[in-house]
Scaffold this motif. Structure first.
Motif, PDB file in Angstrom:
ATOM      1  N   HIS A  17     -11.477  73.818 -11.311  1.00  0.00           N
ATOM      2  CA  HIS A  17     -11.380  75.070 -12.076  1.00  0.00           C
ATOM      3  C   HIS A  17     -10.401  76.028 -11.389  1.00  0.00           C
ATOM      4  N   SER A  18     -10.500  76.186 -10.072  1.00  0.00           N
ATOM      5  CA  SER A  18      -9.581  77.062  -9.331  1.00  0.00           C
ATOM      6  C   SER A  18      -8.154  76.551  -9.434  1.00  0.00           C
ATOM      7  N   PHE A  19      -7.983  75.255  -9.289  1.00  0.00           N
ATOM      8  CA  PHE A  19      -6.660  74.653  -9.377  1.00  0.00           C
ATOM      9  C   PHE A  19      -6.048  74.923 -10.750  1.00  0.00           C
ATOM     10  N   LEU A  20      -6.831  74.738 -11.801  1.00  0.00           N
ATOM     11  CA  LEU A  20      -6.332  74.974 -13.154  1.00  0.00           C
ATOM     12  C   LEU A  20      -6.016  76.448 -13.376  1.00  0.00           C
ATOM     13  N   LYS A  21      -6.878  77.329 -12.882  1.00  0.00           N
ATOM     14  CA  LYS A  21      -6.681  78.764 -13.053  1.00  0.00           C
ATOM     15  C   LYS A  21      -5.393  79.202 -12.351  1.00  0.00           C
ATOM     16  N   TYR A  22      -5.241  78.833 -11.074  1.00  0.00           N
ATOM     17  CA  TYR A  22      -4.047  79.233 -10.334  1.00  0.00           C
ATOM     18  C   TYR A  22      -2.801  78.503 -10.848  1.00  0.00           C
ATOM     19  N   GLY A  23      -2.973  77.279 -11.276  1.00  0.00           N
ATOM     20  CA  GLY A  23      -1.854  76.543 -11.869  1.00  0.00           C
ATOM     21  C   GLY A  23      -1.352  77.229 -13.129  1.00  0.00           C
ATOM     22  N   LEU A  24      -2.287  77.718 -13.937  1.00  0.00           N
ATOM     23  CA  LEU A  24      -1.918  78.434 -15.156  1.00  0.00           C
ATOM     24  C   LEU A  24      -1.187  79.727 -14.810  1.00  0.00           C
ATOM     25  N   ILE A  25      -1.679  80.456 -13.831  1.00  0.00           N
ATOM     26  CA  ILE A  25      -1.031  81.710 -13.425  1.00  0.00           C
ATOM     27  C   ILE A  25       0.383  81.436 -12.920  1.00  0.00           C
ATOM     28  N   ILE A  26       0.530  80.427 -12.087  1.00  0.00           N
ATOM     29  CA  ILE A  26       1.855  80.087 -11.558  1.00  0.00           C
ATOM     30  C   ILE A  26       2.782  79.652 -12.691  1.00  0.00           C
ATOM     31  N   SER A  27       2.277  78.878 -13.625  1.00  0.00           N
ATOM     32  CA  SER A  27       3.091  78.432 -14.753  1.00  0.00           C
ATOM     33  C   SER A  27       3.578  79.611 -15.593  1.00  0.00           C
ATOM     34  N   VAL A  28       2.698  80.567 -15.847  1.00  0.00           N
ATOM     35  CA  VAL A  28       3.072  81.743 -16.629  1.00  0.00           C
ATOM     36  C   VAL A  28       4.143  82.549 -15.891  1.00  0.00           C
ATOM     37  N   LEU A  29       3.964  82.741 -14.585  1.00  0.00           N
ATOM     38  CA  LEU A  29       4.956  83.488 -13.806  1.00  0.00           C
ATOM     39  C   LEU A  29       6.309  82.787 -13.808  1.00  0.00           C
ATOM     40  N   LEU A  30       6.317  81.482 -13.666  1.00  0.00           N
ATOM     41  CA  LEU A  30       7.571  80.731 -13.707  1.00  0.00           C
ATOM     42  C   LEU A  30       8.233  80.835 -15.075  1.00  0.00           C
ATOM     43  N   ALA A  31       7.437  80.789 -16.121  1.00  0.00           N
ATOM     44  CA  ALA A  31       7.983  80.904 -17.475  1.00  0.00           C
ATOM     45  C   ALA A  31       8.617  82.281 -17.682  1.00  0.00           C
ATOM     46  N   ILE A  32       7.951  83.331 -17.202  1.00  0.00           N
ATOM     47  CA  ILE A  32       8.498  84.689 -17.328  1.00  0.00           C
ATOM     48  C   ILE A  32       9.803  84.798 -16.553  1.00  0.00           C
ATOM     49  N   PHE A  33       9.818  84.281 -15.321  1.00  0.00           N
ATOM     50  CA  PHE A  33      11.036  84.326 -14.507  1.00  0.00           C
ATOM     51  C   PHE A  33      12.157  83.547 -15.178  1.00  0.00           C
ATOM     52  N   SER A  34      11.857  82.387 -15.706  1.00  0.00           N
ATOM     53  CA  SER A  34      12.870  81.568 -16.376  1.00  0.00           C
ATOM     54  C   SER A  34      13.420  82.280 -17.601  1.00  0.00           C
ATOM     55  N   PHE A  35      12.548  82.939 -18.371  1.00  0.00           N
ATOM     56  CA  PHE A  35      12.996  83.654 -19.561  1.00  0.00           C
ATOM     57  C   PHE A  35      13.901  84.811 -19.161  1.00  0.00           C
ATOM     58  N   ALA A  36      13.520  85.548 -18.099  1.00  0.00           N
ATOM     59  CA  ALA A  36      14.339  86.668 -17.644  1.00  0.00           C
ATOM     60  C   ALA A  36      15.707  86.174 -17.188  1.00  0.00           C
ATOM     61  N   THR A  37      15.761  85.062 -16.488  1.00  0.00           N
ATOM     62  CA  THR A  37      17.022  84.502 -16.039  1.00  0.00           C
ATOM     63  C   THR A  37      17.849  84.054 -17.233  1.00  0.00           C
ATOM     64  N   TYR A  38      17.201  83.418 -18.202  1.00  0.00           N
ATOM     65  CA  TYR A  38      17.906  82.977 -19.411  1.00  0.00           C
ATOM     66  C   TYR A  38      18.505  84.176 -20.124  1.00  0.00           C
ATOM     67  N   LYS A  39      17.728  85.238 -20.266  1.00  0.00           N
ATOM     68  CA  LYS A  39      18.181  86.419 -20.981  1.00  0.00           C
ATOM     69  C   LYS A  39      19.353  87.074 -20.260  1.00  0.00           C
ATOM     70  N   SER A  40      19.279  87.154 -18.933  1.00  0.00           N
ATOM     71  CA  SER A  40      20.370  87.781 -18.194  1.00  0.00           C
ATOM     72  C   SER A  40      21.637  86.949 -18.252  1.00  0.00           C
ATOM     73  N   ASP A  41      21.516  85.642 -18.418  1.00  0.00           N
ATOM     74  CA  ASP A  41      22.675  84.759 -18.500  1.00  0.00           C
ATOM     75  C   ASP A  41      23.246  84.649 -19.915  1.00  0.00           C
ATOM     76  N   ALA A  42      22.721  85.406 -20.841  1.00  0.00           N
ATOM     77  CA  ALA A  42      23.143  85.288 -22.240  1.00  0.00           C
ATOM     78  C   ALA A  42      24.612  85.667 -22.457  1.00  0.00           C
ATOM     79  N   ILE A  43      25.207  86.444 -21.541  1.00  0.00           N
ATOM     80  CA  ILE A  43      26.616  86.819 -21.724  1.00  0.00           C
ATOM     81  C   ILE A  43      27.573  85.749 -21.207  1.00  0.00           C
ATOM     82  N   VAL A  44      27.039  84.753 -20.522  1.00  0.00           N
ATOM     83  CA  VAL A  44      27.890  83.677 -19.998  1.00  0.00           C
ATOM     84  C   VAL A  44      28.480  82.898 -21.168  1.00  0.00           C
ATOM     85  N   GLY A  45      29.773  82.671 -21.112  1.00  0.00           N
ATOM     86  CA  GLY A  45      30.440  81.913 -22.168  1.00  0.00           C
ATOM     87  C   GLY A  45      31.848  82.414 -22.395  1.00  0.00           C
ATOM     88  N   LYS A  46      32.439  81.979 -23.495  1.00  0.00           N
ATOM     89  CA  LYS A  46      33.814  82.348 -23.845  1.00  0.00           C
ATOM     90  C   LYS A  46      33.771  83.338 -25.006  1.00  0.00           C
TER      91      LYS A  46
END
Length: 140
Positions: A17-46
């Motif tokens: 239960h603890s592993f799943l709870k903390y795993g879920l929290i870590i997964s959510v934090l990683l997803a938020i960080f990844s989304f923020a990085t994706y959003k900031s990189d949106a100007i990359v291109g030609k």
């Protein structure tokens, strides 16, 4: 033995239960960080200028964004292909800020860049009382 089995089962259940709870929290934090990085990189291109006479490529180096000229109509500008005209751009949610060099007047401007849509780059350049706004289009 039955007591030990129940204790082990309960302890194992709590660990899972603890592993799943903390795993879920870590997964959510990683997803938020990844989304923020994706959003900031949106100007990359030609990007192509509104007059269709210049193209720049915006790229990321370390935590900053830069833009270099990759194509332009000949003899029209004081800049050359390969010149860095956008520099030290930082993501300031929901826009980007930094510097733009305007070759036509040989001057640096403070830049405020936003994305009204995925394919439009709105560039607001300010230098004292001078302010220019242009919307560049993404090149595929």
């Amino acid at each position: 033995m039955a007591k030990n089995a129940k204790f082990v089962s309960k302890a194992l259940g709590m660990k899972i239960h603890s592993f799943l709870k903390y795993g879920l929290i870590i997964s959510v934090l990683l997803a938020i960080f990844s989304f923020a990085t994706y959003k900031s990189d949106a100007i990359v291109g030609k990007w192509e200028s509104p007059d269709k006479d210049r193209r720049i490529e915006v790229y990321k180096k370390d935590n900053f964004y830069f833009g270099k000229i990759i194509w332009q109509k000949p003899d029209k500008f004081r800049a050359e292909v390969g010149d860095i005209v956008i520099r030290d751009i930082e993501y300031q949610n929901p826009h980007w800020e930094g510097k733009i060099w305007v070759p036509e007047i040989k001057s640096d401007f403070t830049a405020n860049i936003s994305l009204p849509t995925h394919n439009e780059l709105r560039v607001e350049a300010t230098n004292g009382f001078i302010k220019k706004v242009k919307v560049w289009n993404r090149v595929k």
